[in-house]
Write a protein that holds these residues in place. Structure first.
Motif, PDB file in Angstrom:
ATOM      1  N   THR A 107      38.880  25.997  51.795  1.00 32.05           N
ATOM      2  CA  THR A 107      40.065  26.798  52.052  1.00 32.05           C
ATOM      3  C   THR A 107      39.810  27.670  53.277  1.00 32.05           C
ATOM      4  OG1 THR A 107      41.717  28.255  51.020  1.00 32.05           O
ATOM      5  CG2 THR A 107      39.386  28.717  50.551  1.00 32.05           C
ATOM      6  N   ASP A 108      40.757  28.527  53.608  1.00 31.49           N
ATOM      7  CA  ASP A 108      40.635  29.380  54.793  1.00 31.49           C
ATOM      8  C   ASP A 108      39.886  30.657  54.412  1.00 31.49           C
ATOM      9  OD1 ASP A 108      40.849  30.479  57.244  1.00 31.49           O
ATOM     10  OD2 ASP A 108      43.035  30.501  57.329  1.00 31.49           O
ATOM     11  N   GLY A 187      32.004  31.307  40.229  1.00 31.66           N
ATOM     12  CA  GLY A 187      32.113  32.629  39.647  1.00 31.66           C
ATOM     13  C   GLY A 187      33.572  33.033  39.644  1.00 31.66           C
ATOM     14  N   ASP A 188      33.830  34.327  39.818  1.00 30.68           N
ATOM     15  CA  ASP A 188      35.215  34.788  39.888  1.00 30.68           C
ATOM     16  C   ASP A 188      35.861  34.287  41.170  1.00 30.68           C
ATOM     17  OD1 ASP A 188      35.135  36.221  37.486  1.00 30.68           O
ATOM     18  OD2 ASP A 188      34.238  37.962  38.466  1.00 30.68           O
ATOM     19  N   CYS A 189      37.029  33.686  41.034  1.00 27.99           N
ATOM     20  CA  CYS A 189      37.771  33.178  42.182  1.00 27.99           C
ATOM     21  C   CYS A 189      39.169  33.789  42.170  1.00 27.99           C
ATOM     22  CB  CYS A 189      37.874  31.649  42.138  1.00 27.99           C
ATOM     23  SG  CYS A 189      36.290  30.787  42.281  1.00 27.99           S
ATOM     24  N   ALA A 190      39.535  34.391  43.275  1.00 29.16           N
ATOM     25  CA  ALA A 190      40.833  35.061  43.364  1.00 29.16           C
ATOM     26  C   ALA A 190      41.949  34.046  43.583  1.00 29.16           C
ATOM     27  CB  ALA A 190      40.821  36.080  44.505  1.00 29.16           C
ATOM     28  N   VAL A 191      43.118  34.374  43.080  1.00 28.71           N
ATOM     29  CA  VAL A 191      44.311  33.584  43.361  1.00 28.71           C
ATOM     30  C   VAL A 191      44.575  33.611  44.865  1.00 28.71           C
ATOM     31  CG1 VAL A 191      46.823  33.509  43.057  1.00 28.71           C
ATOM     32  CG2 VAL A 191      45.333  33.974  41.099  1.00 28.71           C
ATOM     33  N   THR A 192      45.040  32.496  45.403  1.00 28.15           N
ATOM     34  CA  THR A 192      45.326  32.441  46.838  1.00 28.15           C
ATOM     35  C   THR A 192      46.589  31.639  47.112  1.00 28.15           C
ATOM     36  OG1 THR A 192      44.507  31.708  48.997  1.00 28.15           O
ATOM     37  CG2 THR A 192      43.817  30.412  47.089  1.00 28.15           C
ATOM     38  N   GLY A 217      46.489  26.944  44.260  1.00 25.84           N
ATOM     39  CA  GLY A 217      45.888  28.236  44.540  1.00 25.84           C
ATOM     40  C   GLY A 217      46.033  29.246  43.423  1.00 25.84           C
ATOM     41  N   SER A 218      47.108  29.137  42.644  1.00 26.73           N
ATOM     42  CA  SER A 218      47.313  30.073  41.546  1.00 26.73           C
ATOM     43  C   SER A 218      46.430  29.748  40.342  1.00 26.73           C
ATOM     44  CB  SER A 218      48.786  30.077  41.111  1.00 26.73           C
ATOM     45  OG  SER A 218      49.170  28.795  40.619  1.00 26.73           O
ATOM     46  N   ALA A 219      45.875  28.521  40.309  1.00 29.86           N
ATOM     47  CA  ALA A 219      45.028  28.101  39.184  1.00 29.86           C
ATOM     48  C   ALA A 219      43.543  28.197  39.496  1.00 29.86           C
ATOM     49  CB  ALA A 219      45.377  26.661  38.786  1.00 29.86           C
ATOM     50  N   ILE A 220      43.191  28.609  40.722  1.00 27.03           N
ATOM     51  CA  ILE A 220      41.794  28.676  41.132  1.00 27.03           C
ATOM     52  C   ILE A 220      40.922  29.516  40.189  1.00 27.03           C
ATOM     53  CG2 ILE A 220      40.284  29.588  42.945  1.00 27.03           C
ATOM     54  CD1 ILE A 220      41.376  26.806  43.452  1.00 27.03           C
ATOM     55  N   PRO A 221      41.413  30.636  39.632  1.00 27.37           N
ATOM     56  CA  PRO A 221      40.565  31.394  38.701  1.00 27.37           C
ATOM     57  C   PRO A 221      40.080  30.586  37.504  1.00 27.37           C
ATOM     58  CG  PRO A 221      42.408  32.748  39.424  1.00 27.37           C
ATOM     59  CD  PRO A 221      42.671  31.354  39.943  1.00 27.37           C
TER      60      PRO A 221
END
Length: 303
Positions: A107-108, A187-192, A217-221
């Protein structure tokens, strides 16, 4: 200005709370291999995004039949072998391109905002012991001993143009002679809102895999709790391209599944989910990730 006793109490309480949050944010995810300056990593703190670091490998790494002696750790969350990659606009696998790609989270990423990218190679010590034990656990039919490991970590990195986001992930390359494996740890992944994807792809996409849900991106966590080896936050793959991975002739695979009703298979959108889950089970059995599953017929029969 003098503070009242109550104000002093509140100030101390807030300060302690803030310190507690910082400490928790810096703790390493359980599934991660040792990383960072504490582990002796080469730490790359870039002032710009689109940065790549060349790593000359201490041991050859076999990736689906091709042997590599170098790799590029790219800030955009992927490893490449033939050339660095500054592409932050993710192309969905299969790309059918001219590059082998390992993408724990493509991702960016902008590490000028926060976070670090680090890597380290190992040819002896406790990390090799850990890698050997993990691969034996996930692939019990193989007689495997790790002789080389590369750990690359993106620790609390930010998404481009989104301040305050922190996302941590790691990829581990493991080699033992002709056998090669990769672990992807989360680990913890923020929504993007950015385009994102996790998995791997090969030249001409003869083999590829996309971790389910990783293109949303909304399911990345959810990566923190997903797995194909029953270890939340970890995905493991054999990637040397051995005969059993590329030849299905003579193999008969049985998979048992349970659905609550016939409508689970016939409802719009349901069958795609079922096929995705089925493909995950087949990949666990070391079948090629490039196998395409399609539904030809649904027939309701009496039990």
């Amino acid at each position: 200005m003098r503070l009242s006793p109550l104000s002093q109490y509140l100030l101390v309480f807030i300060s302690v709370l803030s310190l507690s949050r910082v400490t928790n944010a810096q703790s390493a995810p359980v599934v991660f291999y040792p990383f960072g300056s504490v582990a002796g990593d080469t730490v790359n703190i870039s002032t710009e995004d689109e940065n790549s670091t060349l790593v000359n490998l201490w041991r050859p790494f076999v990736f689906f039949g091709r042997t590599y002696n170098k790799t590029y750790v790219n800030s955009s969350g992927l490893l490449t072998f033939n050339q660095p990659s500054s592409e932050f606009f993710t192309k969905n696998f299969p790309i059918n391109g001219s590059e082998d790609i390992i993408a724990p989270l493509w991702t960016d990423v902008d590490v000028s905002m926060n976070g670090i990218i680090s890597y380290q190679q190992y040819s002896n010590g406790s990390v090799l012991t850990q890698a050997t034990q993990d691969i034996k656990r996930y692939f019990p039919d193989l007689n495997f001993t790790a002789t080389w490991v590369l750990v690359a970590t993106w620790d609390r990195v930010a998404y481009f143009y989104h301040t305050g986001t922190e996302t941590s992930f790691q990829v581990v390359l493991i080699s033992g002679g002709d056998l090669s494996f990769i672990l992807m740890n989360y680990g913890d992944c923020a929504v993007t809102p950015n385009v994102v994807q996790a998995g791997y792809d090969t030249i001409n996409s003869t083999a590829y895999f996309v971790i389910p849900g990783s293109i949303n991106g909304s399911a990345i966590p959810n990566l923190l709790n997903s797995s194909n080896v029953s270890v939340p936050g970890r995905w493991a793959f054999r990637v040397d391209g051995g005969p059993h991975q590329n030849n299905l002739q003579g193999n008969i695979i049985g998979v048992q599944m349970r659905v609550t009703s016939f409508s689970d298979l016939t409802a719009i959108g349901k069958i795609e989910i079922v096929l995705e889950k089925l493909q995950q089970e087949l990949v666990k059995s070391s079948l090629p990730s490039s196998v395409k599953l399609t539904l030809r017929k649904i027939q309701k029969i009496q039990p």
